[in-house]
Motif scaffolding. Structure first.
Motif, PDB file in Angstrom:
ATOM      1  N   TYR A  22       4.025   9.756  -1.849  1.00 48.12           N
ATOM      2  CA  TYR A  22       3.099   8.788  -1.354  1.00 48.12           C
ATOM      3  C   TYR A  22       2.215   9.134  -0.262  1.00 48.12           C
ATOM      4  CZ  TYR A  22       6.031   5.098  -3.781  1.00 48.12           C
ATOM      5  OH  TYR A  22       6.755   4.347  -4.783  1.00 48.12           O
ATOM      6  N   SER A  32       0.941  -1.063  -0.171  1.00 47.65           N
ATOM      7  CA  SER A  32      -0.015   0.041   0.071  1.00 47.65           C
ATOM      8  C   SER A  32       0.865   1.188   0.036  1.00 47.65           C
ATOM      9  CB  SER A  32      -1.065  -0.114   1.296  1.00 47.65           C
ATOM     10  OG  SER A  32      -0.135   0.297   2.505  1.00 47.65           O
ATOM     11  N   ASP A  33       0.044   2.414  -0.466  1.00 48.82           N
ATOM     12  CA  ASP A  33       1.059   3.652  -0.398  1.00 48.82           C
ATOM     13  C   ASP A  33       1.317   4.296   0.881  1.00 48.82           C
ATOM     14  OD1 ASP A  33       0.889   3.754  -3.065  1.00 48.82           O
ATOM     15  OD2 ASP A  33      -0.950   4.995  -3.181  1.00 48.82           O
ATOM     16  N   LYS A  34       0.577   3.727   2.022  1.00 49.77           N
ATOM     17  CA  LYS A  34       0.736   4.001   3.268  1.00 49.77           C
ATOM     18  C   LYS A  34       1.961   3.395   3.691  1.00 49.77           C
ATOM     19  CE  LYS A  34      -1.312   4.783   7.800  1.00 49.77           C
ATOM     20  NZ  LYS A  34      -2.201   4.982   8.623  1.00 49.77           N
ATOM     21  N   GLU A  48      -1.982   9.158  -1.317  1.00 53.62           N
ATOM     22  CA  GLU A  48      -2.887   8.361  -0.676  1.00 53.62           C
ATOM     23  C   GLU A  48      -3.977   9.540  -0.140  1.00 53.62           C
ATOM     24  OE1 GLU A  48      -3.119   6.264   3.844  1.00 53.62           O
ATOM     25  OE2 GLU A  48      -1.149   6.978   2.808  1.00 53.62           O
ATOM     26  N   LYS A  81      -6.470   9.915  -3.017  1.00 52.39           N
ATOM     27  CA  LYS A  81      -7.287   8.681  -3.298  1.00 52.39           C
ATOM     28  C   LYS A  81      -8.282   8.791  -2.230  1.00 52.39           C
ATOM     29  CE  LYS A  81      -4.316   5.301  -5.360  1.00 52.39           C
ATOM     30  NZ  LYS A  81      -3.491   4.111  -5.121  1.00 52.39           N
ATOM     31  N   SER A  82      -8.248   8.829  -1.095  1.00 54.97           N
ATOM     32  CA  SER A  82      -9.131   9.115  -0.072  1.00 54.97           C
ATOM     33  C   SER A  82     -10.204  10.220  -0.440  1.00 54.97           C
ATOM     34  CB  SER A  82      -8.748   9.169   1.386  1.00 54.97           C
ATOM     35  OG  SER A  82      -8.038  10.701   1.583  1.00 54.97           O
TER      36      SER A  82
END
Length: 63
Positions: free
Chosen positions: A46, A2-4, A50, A53-54
């Motif tokens: 990143y 994931s990006d996180k 993220e 995206k959210s």
């Protein structure tokens, strides 16, 4: 991955690179500091990706 997770890993490696730069002098210090800065910029990329995206998924859910 994931990006996180990518963001957290690159940020941790960047901090380590910046800490390694402290005791050295000269070109080694400059190289380690540049690596740290580049990794922090990648980490911020990143994080921003993220967040975008959210935000997009939030507005898609409002339909």
């Amino acid at each position: 991955m994931s990006d996180k997770f990518k963001s957290n890993v690159t940020f941790a490696v960047a901090i380590i690179a910046l800490l390694i730069a402290i005791p050295f002098t000269g070109s080694i210090q400059v190289i380690a500091a540049l690596i740290g800065v580049v990794l922090i910029v990648i980490s911020f990329y990143y994080m921003i990706k993220e967040k975008i995206k959210s935000i997009i998924s939030f507005f898609r859910g409002m339909r």
